[in-house]
Scaffold this motif. Structure first.
Motif, PDB file in Angstrom:
ATOM      1  N   SER A  79       0.733  -1.380   0.281  1.00 17.33           N
ATOM      2  CA  SER A  79       0.017   0.079   0.066  1.00 17.33           C
ATOM      3  C   SER A  79       0.884   1.227   0.070  1.00 17.33           C
ATOM      4  O   SER A  79       0.349   2.321  -0.192  1.00 17.33           O
ATOM      5  CB  SER A  79      -0.803   0.012   1.166  1.00 17.33           C
ATOM      6  OG  SER A  79      -1.588  -1.295   1.258  1.00 17.33           O
ATOM      7  N   ILE A  80       2.296   1.135   0.308  1.00 18.12           N
ATOM      8  CA  ILE A  80       3.026   2.238  -0.026  1.00 18.12           C
ATOM      9  C   ILE A  80       3.118   2.982  -1.141  1.00 18.12           C
ATOM     10  O   ILE A  80       3.269   3.851  -1.529  1.00 18.12           O
ATOM     11  CB  ILE A  80       4.310   2.049   0.844  1.00 18.12           C
ATOM     12  CG1 ILE A  80       4.254   1.742   2.419  1.00 18.12           C
ATOM     13  CG2 ILE A  80       5.542   3.035   0.250  1.00 18.12           C
ATOM     14  CD1 ILE A  80       5.586   1.426   3.029  1.00 18.12           C
ATOM     15  N   ILE A  81       2.866   1.867  -1.998  1.00 15.22           N
ATOM     16  CA  ILE A  81       2.811   2.364  -3.702  1.00 15.22           C
ATOM     17  C   ILE A  81       1.604   2.952  -4.119  1.00 15.22           C
ATOM     18  O   ILE A  81       0.685   2.027  -4.130  1.00 15.22           O
ATOM     19  CB  ILE A  81       3.348   1.117  -4.590  1.00 15.22           C
ATOM     20  CG1 ILE A  81       5.032   0.695  -4.213  1.00 15.22           C
ATOM     21  CG2 ILE A  81       3.203   1.669  -6.136  1.00 15.22           C
ATOM     22  CD1 ILE A  81       5.188  -0.363  -4.789  1.00 15.22           C
ATOM     23  N   THR A  82       1.366   4.179  -4.180  1.00 17.78           N
ATOM     24  CA  THR A  82       0.039   4.670  -4.207  1.00 17.78           C
ATOM     25  C   THR A  82      -0.330   4.847  -5.631  1.00 17.78           C
ATOM     26  O   THR A  82      -1.364   5.456  -5.930  1.00 17.78           O
ATOM     27  CB  THR A  82      -0.106   6.011  -3.291  1.00 17.78           C
ATOM     28  OG1 THR A  82       1.102   6.679  -3.314  1.00 17.78           O
ATOM     29  CG2 THR A  82      -0.249   5.630  -1.712  1.00 17.78           C
ATOM     30  N   GLY A  83       0.639   4.931  -6.535  1.00 11.09           N
ATOM     31  CA  GLY A  83       0.357   5.114  -7.867  1.00 11.09           C
ATOM     32  C   GLY A  83       1.127   4.803  -8.969  1.00 11.09           C
ATOM     33  O   GLY A  83       2.270   4.534  -8.570  1.00 11.09           O
ATOM     34  N   GLU A  84       0.511   4.345 -10.071  1.00 10.21           N
ATOM     35  CA  GLU A  84       1.591   3.620 -11.089  1.00 10.21           C
ATOM     36  C   GLU A  84       1.232   4.377 -12.638  1.00 10.21           C
ATOM     37  O   GLU A  84       0.001   4.556 -12.703  1.00 10.21           O
ATOM     38  CB  GLU A  84       0.953   2.134 -11.396  1.00 10.21           C
ATOM     39  CG  GLU A  84       1.771   1.343 -12.246  1.00 10.21           C
ATOM     40  CD  GLU A  84       1.186  -0.111 -12.331  1.00 10.21           C
ATOM     41  OE1 GLU A  84       1.257  -0.721 -11.310  1.00 10.21           O
ATOM     42  OE2 GLU A  84       1.043  -0.494 -13.292  1.00 10.21           O
ATOM     43  N   TYR A  85       2.117   4.838 -13.004  1.00  9.31           N
ATOM     44  CA  TYR A  85       2.149   5.668 -14.147  1.00  9.31           C
ATOM     45  C   TYR A  85       2.938   5.041 -15.484  1.00  9.31           C
ATOM     46  O   TYR A  85       3.703   4.347 -15.116  1.00  9.31           O
ATOM     47  CB  TYR A  85       2.670   7.064 -13.954  1.00  9.31           C
ATOM     48  CG  TYR A  85       1.942   7.725 -12.617  1.00  9.31           C
ATOM     49  CD1 TYR A  85       0.731   8.200 -12.972  1.00  9.31           C
ATOM     50  CD2 TYR A  85       2.123   7.351 -11.455  1.00  9.31           C
ATOM     51  CE1 TYR A  85      -0.251   9.024 -11.934  1.00  9.31           C
ATOM     52  CE2 TYR A  85       1.497   7.790 -10.424  1.00  9.31           C
ATOM     53  CZ  TYR A  85       0.266   8.549 -10.557  1.00  9.31           C
ATOM     54  OH  TYR A  85      -0.344   9.167  -9.401  1.00  9.31           O
ATOM     55  N   ARG A  86       2.549   5.829 -16.647  1.00  6.80           N
ATOM     56  CA  ARG A  86       3.498   5.364 -17.593  1.00  6.80           C
ATOM     57  C   ARG A  86       4.580   6.290 -17.974  1.00  6.80           C
ATOM     58  O   ARG A  86       4.522   7.284 -17.598  1.00  6.80           O
ATOM     59  CB  ARG A  86       2.599   5.134 -19.198  1.00  6.80           C
ATOM     60  CG  ARG A  86       1.343   4.462 -18.990  1.00  6.80           C
ATOM     61  CD  ARG A  86       1.745   2.782 -19.036  1.00  6.80           C
ATOM     62  NE  ARG A  86       2.785   2.475 -20.156  1.00  6.80           N
ATOM     63  CZ  ARG A  86       3.304   1.341 -20.212  1.00  6.80           C
ATOM     64  NH1 ARG A  86       3.170   0.401 -19.176  1.00  6.80           N
ATOM     65  NH2 ARG A  86       4.203   1.272 -21.266  1.00  6.80           N
ATOM     66  N   PRO A  87       5.819   6.103 -18.391  1.00  6.15           N
ATOM     67  CA  PRO A  87       6.621   6.785 -18.572  1.00  6.15           C
ATOM     68  C   PRO A  87       6.450   8.078 -19.478  1.00  6.15           C
ATOM     69  O   PRO A  87       7.119   9.054 -19.164  1.00  6.15           O
ATOM     70  CB  PRO A  87       7.952   6.065 -19.508  1.00  6.15           C
ATOM     71  CG  PRO A  87       7.144   4.739 -19.835  1.00  6.15           C
ATOM     72  CD  PRO A  87       5.983   4.395 -19.002  1.00  6.15           C
TER      73      PRO A  87
END
Ligand code: DN4
Ligand code: BGC
Ligand code: ZN
Length: 358
Positions: free
Chosen positions: A328-336
């Protein structure tokens, strides 16, 4: 040709484009699976980190020092295609610390840092890497969470520094533990959460603090990690009834640092970790110096970490992955392609990551 996230250090800026990079031959060819974005990356992009530097003869710097990568090709029998690894940030210069693998304690500043000073980083679709500067991730289920190895290695070293300093006097409680000792971590970002979890693991009563209240989501996570939180703008030093034995600062803000320095207990330890060259000045007075001297308070800085700390960080992550909601520490995933993420921190971010590949 590789796709890469580029800046021009130390001025800053951000661009995602194709480049041809002439590279040294090494025994591994890596591609990132995930790269993390931290305060350092945003500092480089907005031009506030004047120690950031392009590699020699390059008019750009590939960003990225937090990553988990897959081995694409290997001429080393100990690694094969598909293996997961985390590459190290710092590469040694020639000082005595660098020569024993402790470039984290480089004594003349001539080390290089991938994605920060003088060496291209990991935010590019492929790069050559020397296997002596990687640590292995042997559990495929840890793929995404392993992007936290790099920020956690700083915390593992930070606590080693704290342990070394604590030997100055009897630092533990009369029962030999830290259960009656209080730790405040200033900040509520990635490093603050990781420092908080580690402090609680050591047995300290631990609270994170900031100058504003937090969202319900962050508060829930803080309690999932058995940590406390207080908003120091309204509630200084709550929830502790006694003074603070350990302060870890991830804000780099002088006024905040001074506020907490004044609340420190005898033999207290204050670890400086956050950096913010743009933070406004604040002044220290004679009573502050008396407080530090009369109470034997130690103020220390800690930067980066050695390979041994990365290896320990992987072990902590493996254990925490089973017992705590560390994902849950990883709050967001984005594309380069989404370069805006370097310019503006999303509300409620703890760690934003970039997902590479298809
Ligand atoms: P981050 O996620 O931006 O965390 C910084 C935290 O500090 C945020 O939660 C801020 O809150 C908070 N903060 C800012 N100003 C104050 C203030 N006045 N009072 C209380 N809290 C404040 O960054 P990170 O966790 O990735 O890194 C933390 C810091 O350590 C950065 O300065 C990095 O450059 C530095 N760093 C050092 C090393 C090293 O020494 C390694 C990695 C990072 P809000 O403003 O978001 O509410 O090796
Ligand atoms: C990295 C360290 C590095 C430092 C430079 C941090 O974000 O985690 O490895 O030495 O930036 O300030
Ligand atoms: Zn970082």
């Amino acid at each position: 040709m590789v796709h890469a996230l580029l800046t021009n250090a130390p001025g800053g800026g951000i661009d995602y484009r194709d480049v041809i990079i002439e590279e040294e031959e090494h025994d591994l060819v890596l591609s990132p699976l995930y790269t993390g974005i931290c305060g350092t990356d945003r500092g480089i992009v907005n031009g506030s980190l004047n120690f950031a530097k392009n590699p020699e003869k390059s008019d750009y710097l590939v960003l990225g020092h937090e990553s988990v990568c897959v081995v694409r090709d290997s001429s080393n029998s100990q690694f094969k295609e598909g293996d997961l690894v985390v590459p190290l940030v710092r590469r040694p210069g020639n000082c005595p610390n660098c020569l024993i693998g402790r470039q984290d304690n480089c004594s003349d500043g001539n080390k290089k840092e991938a994605g920060v000073t003088g060496k291209h980083g990991f935010m590019r679709s492929r790069f050559n890497e020397d296997s002596q500067f990687v640590v292995r991730i042997d559990d495929p289920y840890m793929e995404k969470i392993s992007v936290l190895t790099e920020p956690l290695k700083n915390v593992v070293k930070g606590f080693e520094v704290i342990e070394t300093i604590s030997k100055r006097s009897v630092y533990a409680g009369a029962d030999s533990s830290f259960t009656n000792k209080n730790c405040v971590v200033i900040g509520t970002g990635t490093e603050a959460f990781l420092y908080g979890i580690m402090s609680s693991e050591y047995g300290f009563n631990t609270a994170l603090t900031n100058r504003h209240p937090l969202s319900r989501e962050k508060m829930d996570l803080i309690s999932d990690f058995s940590l406390n939180f207080f908003d120091y703008s309204t509630d200084i030093a709550y929830p502790f009834k006694s003074e603070i034995d350990l302060v870890i600062d991830t804000s780099g803000d002088p006024a905040t640092v001074l506020k907490f320095l004044r609340l420190m207990n005898y033999n207290g330890i204050f670890l400086f970790f956050g950096t913010n060259g743009k933070a406004p000045a604040s002044s220290i007075n004679g009573n502050d110096i008396d407080h530090i001297v009369e109470r034997n308070i130690t103020i220390a800085g800690s930067v980066d970490a050695a390979k041994v700390h990365y290896i320990r960080a992987v072990k902590y992550l493996k254990r925490w992955f089973k017992s705590l909601p560390v994902e849950s520490i990883i709050t967001g995933e984005y594309r380069p392609e989404y370069t805006e993420i370097f310019k503006k921190k999303p509300e409620d971010e703890i760690k934003s990551v970039i997902k590479w590949g298809e």
